[in-house]
Design a protein around this motif. Structure first.
Motif, mmCIF file in Angstrom:
data_model
loop_
_atom_site.group_PDB
_atom_site.id
_atom_site.type_symbol
_atom_site.label_atom_id
_atom_site.label_comp_id
_atom_site.label_asym_id
_atom_site.label_seq_id
_atom_site.Cartn_x
_atom_site.Cartn_y
_atom_site.Cartn_z
ATOM 1 N N LEU B 252 0.851 -1.191 0.000
ATOM 2 C CA LEU B 252 0.000 0.000 0.000
ATOM 3 C C LEU B 252 0.888 1.243 0.000
ATOM 4 C CD1 LEU B 252 -2.564 -1.033 2.774
ATOM 5 C CD2 LEU B 252 -2.951 -1.026 0.310
ATOM 6 N N PRO B 253 0.421 2.331 -0.602
ATOM 7 C CA PRO B 253 1.230 3.561 -0.621
ATOM 8 C C PRO B 253 1.052 4.336 0.687
ATOM 9 C CG PRO B 253 -0.777 3.900 -1.844
ATOM 10 C CD PRO B 253 -0.827 2.489 -1.351
ATOM 11 N N ILE B 254 1.240 3.652 1.787
ATOM 12 C CA ILE B 254 0.922 4.234 3.093
ATOM 13 C C ILE B 254 2.161 4.231 3.967
ATOM 14 C CG2 ILE B 254 -0.181 3.505 5.251
ATOM 15 C CD1 ILE B 254 -2.719 3.128 3.694
ATOM 16 N N GLU B 255 2.340 5.323 4.710
ATOM 17 C CA GLU B 255 3.387 5.332 5.731
ATOM 18 C C GLU B 255 2.732 5.607 7.083
ATOM 19 O OE1 GLU B 255 7.442 6.261 4.606
ATOM 20 O OE2 GLU B 255 6.594 7.587 3.083
ATOM 21 N N VAL B 340 -1.102 6.868 12.679
ATOM 22 C CA VAL B 340 -1.978 7.186 11.557
ATOM 23 C C VAL B 340 -1.363 6.710 10.244
ATOM 24 C CG1 VAL B 340 -3.048 9.133 12.731
ATOM 25 C CG2 VAL B 340 -1.030 9.524 11.324
ATOM 26 N N ASP B 341 -2.242 6.312 9.338
ATOM 27 C CA ASP B 341 -1.827 5.768 8.044
ATOM 28 C C ASP B 341 -1.899 6.876 7.010
ATOM 29 O OD1 ASP B 341 -4.492 5.703 8.787
ATOM 30 O OD2 ASP B 341 -5.041 4.059 7.470
ATOM 31 N N THR B 342 -0.766 7.518 6.760
ATOM 32 C CA THR B 342 -0.776 8.667 5.859
ATOM 33 C C THR B 342 -0.587 8.231 4.407
ATOM 34 O OG1 THR B 342 1.586 8.973 6.205
ATOM 35 C CG2 THR B 342 0.120 10.225 7.620
ATOM 36 N N CYS B 343 -1.366 8.861 3.534
ATOM 37 C CA CYS B 343 -1.333 8.584 2.103
ATOM 38 C C CYS B 343 -0.633 9.745 1.393
ATOM 39 C CB CYS B 343 -2.772 8.498 1.588
ATOM 40 S SG CYS B 343 -3.189 6.902 0.937
ATOM 41 N N PRO B 344 -0.019 9.505 0.236
ATOM 42 C CA PRO B 344 0.673 10.598 -0.456
ATOM 43 C C PRO B 344 -0.225 11.788 -0.782
ATOM 44 C CG PRO B 344 1.292 8.487 -1.408
ATOM 45 C CD PRO B 344 0.191 8.206 -0.441
ATOM 46 N N ASP B 345 -1.526 11.576 -0.998
ATOM 47 C CA ASP B 345 -2.399 12.707 -1.353
ATOM 48 C C ASP B 345 -3.342 13.092 -0.200
ATOM 49 O OD1 ASP B 345 -3.954 10.469 -1.497
ATOM 50 O OD2 ASP B 345 -4.803 10.871 -3.464
ATOM 51 N N ALA B 346 -3.045 12.616 1.005
ATOM 52 C CA ALA B 346 -3.854 12.951 2.188
ATOM 53 C C ALA B 346 -5.323 12.585 2.005
ATOM 54 C CB ALA B 346 -3.713 14.430 2.559
ATOM 55 N N ASN B 361 -9.955 -0.417 3.521
ATOM 56 C CA ASN B 361 -10.417 0.925 3.835
ATOM 57 C C ASN B 361 -9.370 1.494 4.775
ATOM 58 O OD1 ASN B 361 -11.685 3.258 4.619
ATOM 59 N ND2 ASN B 361 -13.556 2.278 5.352
ATOM 60 N N CYS B 362 -8.499 2.365 4.253
ATOM 61 C CA CYS B 362 -7.367 2.822 5.050
ATOM 62 C C CYS B 362 -6.853 4.145 4.497
ATOM 63 C CB CYS B 362 -6.258 1.778 5.009
ATOM 64 S SG CYS B 362 -5.705 1.403 3.337
ATOM 65 N N GLY B 363 -5.755 4.605 5.031
ATOM 66 C CA GLY B 363 -5.144 5.824 4.516
ATOM 67 C C GLY B 363 -5.849 7.096 4.962
ATOM 68 N N TRP B 364 -6.671 7.006 6.007
ATOM 69 C CA TRP B 364 -7.388 8.192 6.482
ATOM 70 C C TRP B 364 -6.438 9.179 7.148
ATOM 71 C CZ3 TRP B 364 -12.262 9.289 5.086
ATOM 72 C CH2 TRP B 364 -13.009 8.236 4.525
ATOM 73 N N ALA B 411 -6.642 21.093 2.886
ATOM 74 C CA ALA B 411 -7.766 21.004 3.813
ATOM 75 C C ALA B 411 -7.505 19.985 4.913
ATOM 76 C CB ALA B 411 -9.039 20.626 3.072
ATOM 77 N N ALA B 412 -6.621 19.024 4.657
ATOM 78 C CA ALA B 412 -6.396 17.977 5.646
ATOM 79 C C ALA B 412 -5.161 18.276 6.484
ATOM 80 C CB ALA B 412 -6.219 16.630 4.970
ATOM 81 N N GLY B 413 -4.359 19.225 6.031
ATOM 82 C CA GLY B 413 -3.043 19.492 6.622
ATOM 83 C C GLY B 413 -2.977 19.368 8.121
ATOM 84 N N VAL B 414 -3.800 20.139 8.823
ATOM 85 C CA VAL B 414 -3.696 20.102 10.262
ATOM 86 C C VAL B 414 -4.995 19.583 10.860
ATOM 87 C CG1 VAL B 414 -4.625 22.375 10.743
ATOM 88 C CG2 VAL B 414 -2.856 21.444 12.217
ATOM 89 N N ALA B 415 -5.948 19.389 9.988
ATOM 90 C CA ALA B 415 -7.309 19.302 10.452
ATOM 91 C C ALA B 415 -7.730 17.877 10.734
ATOM 92 C CB ALA B 415 -8.201 19.889 9.381
#
Lengths: 96, 416
Positions: B252-255, B340-346, B361-364, B411-415
């Motif tokens: 998955l493209p997730i870190e 948290v499972d971060t995705c390249p495009d948030a 269902n991941c990468g939220w 929109a997701a940066g800090v939120a």
């Protein structure tokens, strides 16, 4: 806060002096135009993200301003070694 | 399931509250299920609930390695909003917000959803341009929002410092009145109770250790308590998604990264809205108990240790004290981290995979809590019909190959 040994400055410094550079040992494809979309996506976006031993880059922003590599356990956060870019890690494996 | 009501409260008071029905059963796993959901957090439980409720699939088990709602569901800062920039994300989060608005009634469980409004502050010209653009995009998508002046911000949150002399002066904000907060645990418990009543089995203290396949299709999961057969396996494991994907030979493209939060000692009511700032990086609200709930930024490095570095917390508290000088003398009670499972495009991944019968269902990343109902709703539909729900289509795993990313870093940066 992590205490990181910089292999260039030869001392332990606090994490705030560094920035994280992500997974290490990823070679940029030499001929991007010959790659499939899947191969290119793999290079751009897909990382190992292991639970356990991780080889990663760090940048010593307020010190030598150079990248180096570290082997770190992503569960305990223990840094097992740091080493120069272009060299191979002493510690390998995936155990958490 | 016995319904909760004023009458049931009175009736149970007469027997000293000793005869309340258990909220959910604690069943022994069956040999086979139609669907096994891996991960008993908010999203997994919501998926189970909508599978049973909307699609009539009740032969479902939720397999959880710890206890229900004990991961990121228990660790987030409970902020709910839908003011995302791009159509795909805005529609998904707005579906979620609409479900939140009726959730307590739907579940017969008080999730303490409070539409106290969300302010996203701007501290420089570029912030304000981005805010104007985002609010306009929101309104075109039918999502409430307005751009407000510092004076209006001061009316909404009187303790805030809008002095032009401050280091990063507040120039304005976006304001979404329908946003707010909810009680994090109650969401998990409410969905679990609802799903249990429809026949879903909650299998706690059972860790999935492998995904068994035969001929390219899923046949079940190996667990710490033995094999459980399943026609479909739906993975909703947030920070551990990469580990679970590896069990099926997928990448998955997730870190996975630590995200920290902290709460203060309880103080009298002083902040009846949610204030967040991308630029100085902090967000704050006050719980019904009186604690100030503060969220920090994501740590820079990958980790699974459910803790982060102190300087990240320190940086956030500095920002909060700058915004609210009066809070500088409030003591902090507890601090913690979640993975948290971060995705390249948030943006999340809600997708079928190359393995038949296996869904992810991941990468939220840093902002999944607000999406709990909508995420469960579209994922249940995707799993039940073996094709993406219309709102989930854009969030497929293949977008990283095609390049059709949905860049929500703004929109997701800090939120969260």
């Amino acid at each position: 806060m992590l205490l990181i040994y910089c292999p260039n400055c030869l001392e332990h410094r606090e994490e705030e002096e560094f920035s994280y550079g992500g997974e290490a040992h990823i070679a940029r494809p030499l001929n991007p135009e010959t790659l499939s979309d899947t191969q290119w996506a793999d290079y751009l976006f897909f990382r190992k993200n292991p639970r356990g031993i991780h080889h990663e880059m760090w940048y010593h922003a307020t010190g030598c301003r150079r990248y180096f590599n570290a082997t770190r356990n992503t569960v305990t956060y223990e840094i097992l070694e740091t080493y120069q870019v272009g060299t191979q890690p002493q510690i390998t494996g995936t155990d958490a | 399931m016995k319904r909760y009501s004023g009458f049931s409260l009175l009736k149970n008071a007469l027997s000293y509250h000793e005869n309340w029905q258990k909220v959910w059963r604690n069943p022994t796993p069956k040999k086979d299920y139609d669907v096994v959901i891996v991960g008993g957090g908010g999203h997994g439980l919501a998926t189970a609930y909508y599978l049973a409720k909307v699609h009539g699939i009740t032969n479902v088990a939720v397999v959880e390695k710890g206890y229900l709602g004990g991961g990121n569901t228990a660790r987030n800062t409970t902020i709910i909003r839908s003011n995302y920039l791009w159509d795909e994300a805005a529609q998904l989060y707005e579906l979620s917000l609409k479900l939140w608005e009726g959730l307590s009634q739907e579940l017969n469980y008080n999730v303490m959803f409070s539409q106290r409004g969300v302010l996203n502050l701007g501290h420089n010209l570029q912030d304000m341009r981005d805010i104007e653009r985002r609010v306009n995009a929101n309104r075109l998508n039918g999502i409430d929002g307005e751009v407000v002046t510092p004076q209006r911000i001061k009316e909404i949150a009187p303790l805030i410092n809008i002095s032009p002399e401050s280091r990063y002066p507040i120039l304005g904000a976006s304001w979404q009145p329908r946003g707010g907060t909810a009680r994090h645990d109650a969401v998990a418990w409410g969905y679990a109770r609802g799903a249990d009543a429809l026949g879903v089995d909650m299998i706690q203290q059972t860790e999935v250790t492998g995904i068994r396949r035969a001929g390219g299709a899923v046949v079940g999961v190996e667990t710490s308590n033995g094999f459980i057969g399943a026609r479909k396996v739906a993975c909703v494991t947030a920070g551990n998604s990469g580990v679970v994907a590896a069990m099926a030979g997928l990448r998955l493209p997730i870190e996975s990264r630590p995200l920290q939060a902290l709460v203060s000692e309880p103080i009298k009511p002083c902040l009846d809205t949610v204030v967040m700032s991308n630029a100085v990086h902090g967000y704050i609200s006050q719980s019904d108990k009186g604690d100030l709930v503060i969220g920090a930024g994501v740590d820079s490095y990958n980790g699974y240790g459910q803790r982060g570095s102190f300087h990240v917390v320190e940086h956030t508290v500095q920002a909060i004290c700058e915004l609210f000088p009066a809070f500088s003398r409030v003591s902090m009670n507890r601090q913690w981290g979640g993975i948290v499972d971060t995705c390249p495009d948030a943006c999340p991944i809600i997708s079928k995979t190359s393995v038949e019968g296996l869904y992810f269902n991941c990468g939220w990343g840093t902002g999944g809590f607000k999406a709990t109902p909508g995420s469960g709703y579209v994922f249940a539909d995707t799993v039940a019909n073996d094709r993406p729900h219309a709102l989930a289509e854009a969030f497929n795993l293949d977008r990283f190959n095609t390049g059709a990313l949905i860049d929500e870093h703004g929109a997701a940066g800090v939120a969260h």
